[in-house]
Write an enzyme that holds these catalytic residues in place. Structure first.
Site, PDB file in Angstrom:
ATOM      1  N   ASP A  41       0.836  -1.197   0.000  1.00 58.86           N
ATOM      2  CA  ASP A  41       0.000   0.000   0.000  1.00 58.86           C
ATOM      3  C   ASP A  41       0.873   1.250   0.000  1.00 58.86           C
ATOM      4  O   ASP A  41       1.661   1.465   0.920  1.00 58.86           O
ATOM      5  CB  ASP A  41      -0.877   0.010   1.267  1.00 58.86           C
ATOM      6  CG  ASP A  41      -1.797   1.220   1.300  1.00 58.86           C
ATOM      7  OD1 ASP A  41      -2.841   1.169   0.628  1.00 58.86           O
ATOM      8  OD2 ASP A  41      -1.461   2.226   1.973  1.00 58.86           O
ATOM      9  N   TYR A  46       3.039   9.650  -0.205  1.00 53.08           N
ATOM     10  CA  TYR A  46       4.066   9.022   0.645  1.00 53.08           C
ATOM     11  C   TYR A  46       5.487   9.254   0.106  1.00 53.08           C
ATOM     12  O   TYR A  46       6.456   9.072   0.842  1.00 53.08           O
ATOM     13  CB  TYR A  46       3.833   7.507   0.798  1.00 53.08           C
ATOM     14  CG  TYR A  46       2.524   7.117   1.458  1.00 53.08           C
ATOM     15  CD1 TYR A  46       1.687   8.074   2.032  1.00 53.08           C
ATOM     16  CD2 TYR A  46       2.115   5.784   1.503  1.00 53.08           C
ATOM     17  CE1 TYR A  46       0.484   7.709   2.621  1.00 53.08           C
ATOM     18  CE2 TYR A  46       0.909   5.424   2.106  1.00 53.08           C
ATOM     19  CZ  TYR A  46       0.096   6.388   2.646  1.00 53.08           C
ATOM     20  OH  TYR A  46      -1.095   6.027   3.226  1.00 53.08           O
ATOM     21  N   LYS A  71      -2.527   6.001  -4.305  1.00 55.66           N
ATOM     22  CA  LYS A  71      -3.661   6.891  -4.000  1.00 55.66           C
ATOM     23  C   LYS A  71      -3.461   8.265  -4.616  1.00 55.66           C
ATOM     24  O   LYS A  71      -2.337   8.778  -4.659  1.00 55.66           O
ATOM     25  CB  LYS A  71      -3.830   7.039  -2.478  1.00 55.66           C
ATOM     26  CG  LYS A  71      -3.825   5.719  -1.729  1.00 55.66           C
ATOM     27  CD  LYS A  71      -4.182   5.891  -0.256  1.00 55.66           C
ATOM     28  CE  LYS A  71      -3.872   4.619   0.530  1.00 55.66           C
ATOM     29  NZ  LYS A  71      -2.461   4.486   0.939  1.00 55.66           N
ATOM     30  N   HIS A 102      -7.551   9.573  -2.039  1.00 59.81           N
ATOM     31  CA  HIS A 102      -6.953   9.482  -0.701  1.00 59.81           C
ATOM     32  C   HIS A 102      -7.862  10.005   0.415  1.00 59.81           C
ATOM     33  O   HIS A 102      -7.854   9.499   1.516  1.00 59.81           O
ATOM     34  CB  HIS A 102      -5.608  10.215  -0.706  1.00 59.81           C
ATOM     35  CG  HIS A 102      -4.625   9.692   0.290  1.00 59.81           C
ATOM     36  ND1 HIS A 102      -3.279   9.708   0.091  1.00 59.81           N
ATOM     37  CD2 HIS A 102      -4.792   9.142   1.516  1.00 59.81           C
ATOM     38  CE1 HIS A 102      -2.662   9.183   1.144  1.00 59.81           C
ATOM     39  NE2 HIS A 102      -3.555   8.847   2.014  1.00 59.81           N
TER      40      HIS A 102
HETATM   41  N1  LIG Z   1      -5.583   6.208   3.701  1.00 55.32           N
HETATM   42  C1  LIG Z   1      -5.080   6.923   4.677  1.00 55.32           C
HETATM   43  O1  LIG Z   1      -5.443   8.079   4.905  1.00 55.32           O
HETATM   44  C2  LIG Z   1      -4.033   6.285   5.561  1.00 55.32           C
HETATM   45  C3  LIG Z   1      -3.681   6.904   6.776  1.00 55.32           C
HETATM   46  C4  LIG Z   1      -2.729   6.273   7.585  1.00 55.32           C
HETATM   47  C5  LIG Z   1      -2.158   5.074   7.173  1.00 55.32           C
HETATM   48  N2  LIG Z   1      -2.506   4.514   5.967  1.00 55.32           N
HETATM   49  C6  LIG Z   1      -1.870   3.248   5.485  1.00 55.32           C
HETATM   50  O2  LIG Z   1      -1.972   2.271   6.502  1.00 55.32           O
HETATM   51  C7  LIG Z   1      -0.681   1.805   6.866  1.00 55.32           C
HETATM   52  C8  LIG Z   1      -0.645   1.388   8.316  1.00 55.32           C
HETATM   53  O3  LIG Z   1      -0.988   2.451   9.175  1.00 55.32           O
HETATM   54  P1  LIG Z   1       0.075   3.274  10.036  1.00 55.32           P
HETATM   55  O4  LIG Z   1       1.412   3.231   9.400  1.00 55.32           O
HETATM   56  O5  LIG Z   1      -0.553   4.599  10.303  1.00 55.32           O
HETATM   57  O6  LIG Z   1       0.084   2.531  11.442  1.00 55.32           O
HETATM   58  P2  LIG Z   1       0.225   1.043  12.022  1.00 55.32           P
HETATM   59  O7  LIG Z   1       0.531   0.058  10.947  1.00 55.32           O
HETATM   60  O8  LIG Z   1      -0.953   0.857  12.895  1.00 55.32           O
HETATM   61  O9  LIG Z   1       1.465   1.227  12.999  1.00 55.32           O
HETATM   62  C9  LIG Z   1       2.767   1.404  12.580  1.00 55.32           C
HETATM   63  C10 LIG Z   1       3.596   1.579  13.848  1.00 55.32           C
HETATM   64  O10 LIG Z   1       3.510   0.374  14.624  1.00 55.32           O
HETATM   65  C11 LIG Z   1       4.803  -0.144  14.826  1.00 55.32           C
HETATM   66  N3  LIG Z   1       4.683  -1.627  14.738  1.00 55.32           N
HETATM   67  C12 LIG Z   1       4.664  -2.386  13.623  1.00 55.32           C
HETATM   68  N4  LIG Z   1       4.533  -3.691  13.927  1.00 55.32           N
HETATM   69  C13 LIG Z   1       4.446  -3.759  15.277  1.00 55.32           C
HETATM   70  C14 LIG Z   1       4.293  -4.830  16.185  1.00 55.32           C
HETATM   71  N5  LIG Z   1       4.207  -6.102  15.755  1.00 55.32           N
HETATM   72  N6  LIG Z   1       4.247  -4.543  17.511  1.00 55.32           N
HETATM   73  C15 LIG Z   1       4.333  -3.279  17.957  1.00 55.32           C
HETATM   74  N7  LIG Z   1       4.466  -2.208  17.133  1.00 55.32           N
HETATM   75  C16 LIG Z   1       4.522  -2.446  15.798  1.00 55.32           C
HETATM   76  C17 LIG Z   1       5.661   0.443  13.730  1.00 55.32           C
HETATM   77  O11 LIG Z   1       6.995   0.578  14.163  1.00 55.32           O
HETATM   78  P3  LIG Z   1       8.291   0.267  13.228  1.00 55.32           P
HETATM   79  O12 LIG Z   1       7.969   0.693  11.832  1.00 55.32           O
HETATM   80  O13 LIG Z   1       9.340   1.095  13.884  1.00 55.32           O
HETATM   81  O14 LIG Z   1       8.547  -1.205  13.347  1.00 55.32           O
HETATM   82  C18 LIG Z   1       5.028   1.826  13.554  1.00 55.32           C
HETATM   83  O15 LIG Z   1       5.498   2.723  14.549  1.00 55.32           O
HETATM   84  C19 LIG Z   1       0.218   2.997   6.508  1.00 55.32           C
HETATM   85  O16 LIG Z   1       1.580   2.645   6.456  1.00 55.32           O
HETATM   86  C20 LIG Z   1      -0.377   3.398   5.192  1.00 55.32           C
HETATM   87  O17 LIG Z   1       0.035   2.517   4.167  1.00 55.32           O
HETATM   88  C21 LIG Z   1      -3.447   5.101   5.170  1.00 55.32           C
END
Ligand SMILES: NC(=O)c1ccc[n+]([C@@H]2O[C@H](COP(=O)([O-])OP(=O)(O)OC[C@H]3O[C@@H](n4cnc5c(N)ncnc54)[C@H](OP(=O)(O)O)[C@@H]3O)[C@@H](O)[C@H]2O)c1
Length: 255
Positions: A41, A46, A71, A102
């Protein structure tokens, strides 16, 4: 896998890449492909499409075996085609599997024209499926009313702590696949319900959160740049949650 319009199959587990940029982003995506993720994704916003394209090529996997989402930032209204062409160039591919708007445009009057243009772009083959992100059910209904085409996906913030049975059902009723983002950022991984269930399966609370999405047939896209976490987050197919455990986790949200 979930099925999108046009017979497009989307893997329920994907790899999130927001804030995974530069060399760290490239290495994370390569590690993710090595760990078994087949769904990546990204987004124009990004700033990592080139690195992702490079990782896809270096993985040695076939392009058709990897599902790629990008997106469109809504401020590119009127420049939709140009924007996806830039994404495709950066990714080094002819087509993305899913292209999402987005978030809803600031001017509501731009919403339908942008959606029409995205459908036209899909019809020329640059994206296999098109959808939205951060849309309310009312906004989805406006798109469907205007064009008779439902978005394939709505990507929204989701986790056990945001669980909303009715909102999930509204998506299902409209043929829109729910894709959750920020599964960990919106979860308390030390919650006793999650730790108890994790202990029962000898897995981590983070793995329980991911498996809970998959058992609900909700797409989930955890992000990590840490090799051990990248691998652990993909290792969620060796156990499944009982109906009672699913209900206990559902109860962490609004139910
Ligand atoms: N459409 C939108 O508006 C939108 C908005 C936000 C996100 N997204 C998409 O959704 C994806 C995921 O959301 P997100 O990046 O916001 O948050 P997330 O995946 O909920 O959390 C990422 C965080 O959690 C940590 N982490 C990863 N695996 C873990 C585990 N097993 N145990 C504990 N902590 C862990 C990561 O640290 P490390 O990386 O340091 O390991 C990072 O700090 C994004 O990368 C993006 O592709 C889309």
């Amino acid at each position: 896998m979930a099925l999108l319009p046009g017979d497009v199959r989307i893997p329920l587990l994907g790899f999130g890449t927001w804030q995974a940029t530069g060399e760290a982003g490239f290495k994370a995506v390569l590690a993710a492909l090595d760990a078994g993720y087949r769904h990546i994704d990204t987004a124009t916003m990004y700033g990592n499409e080139e690195e992702i394209g490079r990782a896809v090529r270096e993985s040695g996997l076939r392009r058709e075996d990897i599902f790629i989402t990008t997106k469109l930032p809504p401020e590119r209204v009127g420049r939709e085609r140009e924007t996806i062409e830039e994404s495709l160039r950066a990714l080094g591919v002819d087509q993305v599997d899913l292209w999402l708007l987005h978030w809803p445009p600031a001017d509501p009057g731009d919403m339908i024209p942008t959606w029409r243009e995205m459908l036209a772009v899909r019809d020329t083959g640059l994206a296999r499926a098109v959808g939205v992100s951060n849309f309310s059910t009312t906004q989805i209904d406006e798109l469907i009313q205007a064009t008779e085409e439902n978005p394939a996906v709505n990507q929204i913030k989701w986790s056990p702590f945001l669980y909303d049975r009715q909102r999930h059902a509204e998506h299902r009723d409209r043929g829109v696949v729910l894709e959750g983002y920020s599964p960990f950022k919106t979860s308390d991984l030390s919650d006793p319900v999650l730790t108890r269930i994790a202990g029962a399966h000898n897995v981590s609370p983070a793995q329980v959160v991911l498996r809970w999405h998959i058992d609900h047939e909700i797409v989930v896209i955890p992000k990590s740049v840490t090799p051990d976490r990248i691998r652990a987050n993909a290792d969620v197919f060796g156990f499944s949650l009982t109906a009672e455990e699913m209900r206990d986790i559902d109860a962490l949200g609004k139910g």
